[in-house]
Design an enzyme around this catalytic site. Structure first.
Site, PDB file in Angstrom:
ATOM      1  N   PRO A   1       0.820  -1.213   0.000  1.00 18.86           N
ATOM      2  CG  PRO A   1      -0.478  -1.436   1.880  1.00 18.86           C
ATOM      3  CD  PRO A   1       0.780  -1.910   1.274  1.00 18.86           C
ATOM      4  CD  GLU A   2       4.280   2.516  -3.475  1.00 17.16           C
ATOM      5  OE1 GLU A   2       4.414   3.592  -4.066  1.00 17.16           O
ATOM      6  OE2 GLU A   2       4.868   1.479  -3.812  1.00 17.16           O
TER       7      GLU A   2
END
Length: 287
Positions: free
Chosen positions: A2-3
DNA sequence: CTAGGTGCCTGATTGC
DNA sequence: TGCAATCAGGCACCTA
């Protein structure tokens, strides 16, 4: 992993589904990994206690962090702003899932928030690199997080100024959360490809036009990834609030495409190691 | 200031 | 077939 785009998709889902609801109960599943995830607290009760009875009034994002604004019905009547914030960082493999209370707990479920009405918000994280804690709404623990590239904080002018002031590789600059918030390995590689800049170029060698190009590329790549609801690559276990995958992996130009042809010029995409992390790039398109 | 190294962790994949 | 080694990555923390 997750960014910014994945966290933003999750934030929007949470805003629609859990804002306005009250946490009837919070429970830490006591395992060594769970305790590590909540390591900012000495005991489970420090987390479970303050969360119980709290109403979720909003969901904010700072870089890759999610902030749940919490209010307590009885306290501070008329006082503006939330009373407390629950901070969540998904690390490498963290998932926030809205599931039926009757649904069996998945392996590696570390925390369960009872939302009433037969549903729960659950934190699942196999590699347990995530972090979860409660703090004051201003979240001083996140003071080091830099400007957001999408919400207007990071202007082209500010970006160029920060870039010029540093003697480091572009890849290192983009990944450093103090400068630009929310970019990790996937989107730094993708933004550099889109800007046609080599990941190992030094920040202070960019022309003004190149700096502007990189700024635009960052925003365009992140925006497209949000539209596609994030990247769920082979080793990226990202899932949204309902457990669904994102579709952006089909649009990746360089990340994990080493050995394949560049879609722009046909040359083979390269992968190079730099301090325990890989950069993917086209040796012809990126200079 | 910057570079670069380590440890944390599991599951998928590779190697013998 | 089975088990061991390897790798992926964000971040904190350390040393040079």
């Amino acid at each position: 992993m997750p960014e910014l785009p994945e966290v933003e998709v999750l934030r929007r889902d949470l805003e629609r589904e859990v804002v306005g609801r009250t946490i009837a109960g919070a429970k830490v599943q006591v395992t060594p990994n769970s305790l590590r995830i909540i390591r900012r607290h000495a005991a489970c009760g420090e987390l479970e206690g303050p969360l119980t009875g709290a109403r979720i009034t909003g969901i904010r994002r700072r870089g890759k962090y999610l902030l749940f604004d919490l209010d307590f019905p009885g306290s501070g009547v008329g006082e503006p702003g939330p009373d407390l914030a629950l901070i969540v960082h998904l690390g490498m493999s963290g998932q926030l899932l809205h599931e039926a209370t009757l649904a069996p707990l998945r392996p590696h479920t570390h925390l369960v928030f009872d939302l009433g009405g037969g549903s729960q918000l659950r934190y699942v994280d196999p590699r347990a690199f995530g972090v979860l804690f409660v703090t004051t709404p201003d979240a001083p623990e996140l003071a080091h997080i830099g400007l957001d590239p999408l919400n207007g904080e990071l202007t082209a002018k500010r970006f160029s100024a920060r870039l010029a002031g540093h003697k480091m590789k572009l890849k290192a600059f983009l990944m450093d959360q103090r400068f630009v918030a929310g970019i990790g390995n996937i989107y730094s590689d993708e933004a550099l490809f889109r800007a046609r800049l080599h990941p190992f170029r030094m920040c202070d060698t960019l022309s003004p036009a190149e700096a502007r190009r990189l700024y635009r590329a960052i925003r365009e790549v992140l925006t497209a990834a949000i539209v596609h609801r994030g990247t769920s690559a082979e080793d990226a276990q990202y899932r949204d609030l309902h457990g669904a995958t994102g579709q952006h992996s089909y649009f990746l130009e360089v990340y994990q495409r080493q050995g394949q042809a560049c879609r722009h010029c046909g040359r083979t995409i390269q992968r190079a190691r730099w301090t325990n992390r890989h950069s993917h790039f086209c040796p012809r398109c990126q200079v």
